[in-house]
Scaffold this active site. Structure first.
Site, PDB file in Angstrom:
ATOM      1  N   HIS A  44       7.354   2.048   7.747  1.00 31.62           N
ATOM      2  CA  HIS A  44       6.816   1.436   6.455  1.00 31.62           C
ATOM      3  C   HIS A  44       7.958   1.719   5.266  1.00 31.62           C
ATOM      4  O   HIS A  44       8.276   0.863   4.581  1.00 31.62           O
ATOM      5  CB  HIS A  44       5.580   1.740   5.911  1.00 31.62           C
ATOM      6  CG  HIS A  44       5.246   1.506   4.633  1.00 31.62           C
ATOM      7  ND1 HIS A  44       5.242   2.032   3.295  1.00 31.62           N
ATOM      8  CD2 HIS A  44       4.654   0.074   4.202  1.00 31.62           C
ATOM      9  CE1 HIS A  44       4.814   1.316   2.275  1.00 31.62           C
ATOM     10  NE2 HIS A  44       4.618   0.016   2.624  1.00 31.62           N
ATOM     11  N   GLU A  66      11.111  -0.201   6.099  1.00 30.83           N
ATOM     12  CA  GLU A  66      10.952  -1.568   5.727  1.00 30.83           C
ATOM     13  C   GLU A  66      11.329  -1.621   3.996  1.00 30.83           C
ATOM     14  O   GLU A  66      12.112  -2.661   3.589  1.00 30.83           O
ATOM     15  CB  GLU A  66       9.640  -2.135   5.696  1.00 30.83           C
ATOM     16  CG  GLU A  66       9.111  -3.679   5.340  1.00 30.83           C
ATOM     17  CD  GLU A  66       7.955  -3.449   4.591  1.00 30.83           C
ATOM     18  OE1 GLU A  66       7.749  -3.737   3.444  1.00 30.83           O
ATOM     19  OE2 GLU A  66       6.768  -2.943   5.369  1.00 30.83           O
ATOM     20  N   HIS A  67      10.738  -0.680   3.246  1.00 29.81           N
ATOM     21  CA  HIS A  67      11.004  -0.806   1.767  1.00 29.81           C
ATOM     22  C   HIS A  67      12.446  -0.794   1.240  1.00 29.81           C
ATOM     23  O   HIS A  67      12.893  -1.783   0.742  1.00 29.81           O
ATOM     24  CB  HIS A  67      10.169   0.294   1.231  1.00 29.81           C
ATOM     25  CG  HIS A  67       8.751  -0.245   0.711  1.00 29.81           C
ATOM     26  ND1 HIS A  67       8.386  -0.073  -0.579  1.00 29.81           N
ATOM     27  CD2 HIS A  67       7.672  -0.623   1.474  1.00 29.81           C
ATOM     28  CE1 HIS A  67       7.026  -0.372  -0.698  1.00 29.81           C
ATOM     29  NE2 HIS A  67       6.882  -1.082   0.651  1.00 29.81           N
ATOM     30  N   GLU A 125       2.019   4.034  -4.206  1.00 25.76           N
ATOM     31  CA  GLU A 125       1.027   3.116  -3.489  1.00 25.76           C
ATOM     32  C   GLU A 125       0.109   3.913  -2.501  1.00 25.76           C
ATOM     33  O   GLU A 125      -1.168   3.331  -2.372  1.00 25.76           O
ATOM     34  CB  GLU A 125       1.948   2.364  -2.603  1.00 25.76           C
ATOM     35  CG  GLU A 125       1.293   1.335  -1.581  1.00 25.76           C
ATOM     36  CD  GLU A 125       2.446   0.806  -0.873  1.00 25.76           C
ATOM     37  OE1 GLU A 125       2.028   0.130   0.360  1.00 25.76           O
ATOM     38  OE2 GLU A 125       3.671   0.464  -1.265  1.00 25.76           O
TER      39      GLU A 125
END
Length: 434
Positions: free
Chosen positions: A67, A70-71, A142
């Site tokens: 993840h 991906e960012h 987040e």
């Protein structure tokens, strides 16, 4: 380029595997103005322990690495890929699951330029120590936001019960402490291991010419050099085949007004490979709809007795190395909820033979939903699972549905609904101090 024609839908899918191993699928849709492209690697949050390319021993990376990567892929030297897509009139996004990471755009113009942006920014990593440190704060916020979400805690709680050893129980985003360990070198290593074209697929659907579009992709890929590649060797902890490692029940307290309960059922049966695996998925989905859909007698009994309300839902997830079913609801009667769901599962083989008429209606309903998805270019592309189901698309599902029988569902229920595979997780309101 291979052409697969689906005459009953008036659709044709064009497929080509490039010299570098990239699988390209192109589905032209006449009458559509928009084009949608999704570029996916078989790398998700569970792929933390693996043998890097050219090495002999496993490494384990911090939770949340897929993840985080991906960012960071959108952040380039001197530009941001989001902004570049916007310059050419495209909307872009990305998402990470337990087993895949996907990057996408949709546009009505400049398709070649946007395809180049998509392929280039995903295949050309750029990370610095400073930018990685900055991203930790963003993703950390987040994660903390989700930590305060009772529904997310309920979902992750049941995954932890069902898979206490398997990394699927770890939040896709990781934890604040795990992402604090991620370095730029970790990101480069993950990208080198999993972002090779031979481990990826590209699906393009919309207002495109297949031959011209394939030429664009080939031209882009021929301008790049990719090293020799072996498919990644991911290591996962062994799972007890009889479910003895399942945590049977846990209770947490949060600031909620009503109790929340979720029942999880870990798949202990062996899921077949390829198209047979897709058939298994459709059987389970139809089985659950027949037993727990909002028009089923079992659901109506639960609702009318006040055991569940409109928050009730069920989910089936099947991916590489795991599959499970979950049932959840806000309920003032968590014990009754758990007992009634377990009772329905235990009696499924006695209930199903009485549902012949309902089965035919349910099958038509599922096929109707499938047909409606065929009008959505996003659903067509996002529904593609690549190697998991032997390159099947949603157009291949219609034939599978046609052949399904009630006996198929009874067989699946017998193998999937096992009492030893069940677990419950509850969130109870915190006690108010007087």
């Amino acid at each position: 380029m291979h052409k697969q024609t689906y005459k009953q839908f008036g659709e044709s899918l064009y497929t080509e595997t490039l010299d570098n191993g990239l699988t390209v699928n192109i589905l032209p849709k006449q009458g559509f103005r928009k084009t949608y492209a999704i570029f996916t690697t078989s790398f998700g949050s569970i792929d933390r322990t693996f043998i890097p390319q050219g090495k002999q021993t496993h490494v384990t990376q911090p939770g949340g690495i897929a993840h985080f990567l991906e960012h960071k892929m959108f952040d380039k030297k001197g530009y941001d890929a989001f902004d570049l897509f916007g310059k050419y009139g495209a909307d872009s996004n990305a998402f990470t699951s337990f087993t895949r990471t996907s990057y996408l755009f949709s546009a009505t113009q400049n398709i070649k330029e946007n395809l180049d942006i998509l392929l280039n920014f995903v295949q050309e990593p750029y990370f610095t120590k400073q930018s990685v440190e900055k991203e930790k704060g963003i993703i950390g916020q987040e994660i903390q936001m989700y930590d305060d979400d009772p529904d997310w805690k309920l979902y992750m709680g049941i995954l932890n019960n069902l898979y206490p050893k398997h990394p699927v129980h770890i939040d896709i985003a990781g934890t604040v402490s795990s992402i604090a360990k991620i370095t730029a070198d970790d990101l480069y290593l993950a990208h080198k291991t999993f972002y090779h074209p031979a481990n990826m697929d590209l699906f393009i659907v919309g207002n495109v010419d297949p031959n011209k579009t394939l030429e664009w992709v080939i031209q882009n890929q021929n301008e790049k050099a990719f090293p020799k590649f072996e498919l990644p060797k991911v290591q996962l902890p062994p799972e007890d085949p009889n479910g003895k490692d399942i945590i049977k029940r846990q209770v947490a307290k949060m600031a909620v007004n009503r109790p929340k309960s979720i029942i999880g059922l870990k798949g202990l049966d062996q899921v077949p490979d390829g198209r047979a695996g897709l058939a298994y998925k459709l059987k389970v989905n139809l089985l659950l709809y027949l037993l727990f859909g909002d028009s089923s007698q079992e659901y109506l009994n639960l609702y009318d007795s006040g055991v569940v309300d409109d928050t009730f839902s069920y989910e089936f997830d099947l991916a590489r190395s795991f599959h499970y079913v979950s049932f959840s609801s806000d309920t003032d009667h968590p014990d009754q909820f758990n007992e009634q769901i377990e009772k329905i599962l235990a009696n499924a083989q006695q209930i199903l033979p009485k549902l012949k008429a309902q089965f035919e209606l349910a099958k038509k309903e599922m096929m109707g939903r499938l047909l409606s998805r065929m009008d959505s270019i996003e659903s067509i592309a996002n529904g593609y699972e690549g190697q998991l189901f032997d390159q099947a698309t949603i157009f291949d599902q219609e034939m599978i549905y046609e052949k399904l029988t009630l006996a198929d569902l009874e067989q699946v229920a017998a193998s999937l609904f096992k009492p030893e595979s069940l677990s419950t997780f509850e969130i109870m309101p915190m006690e108010v101090k007087s």
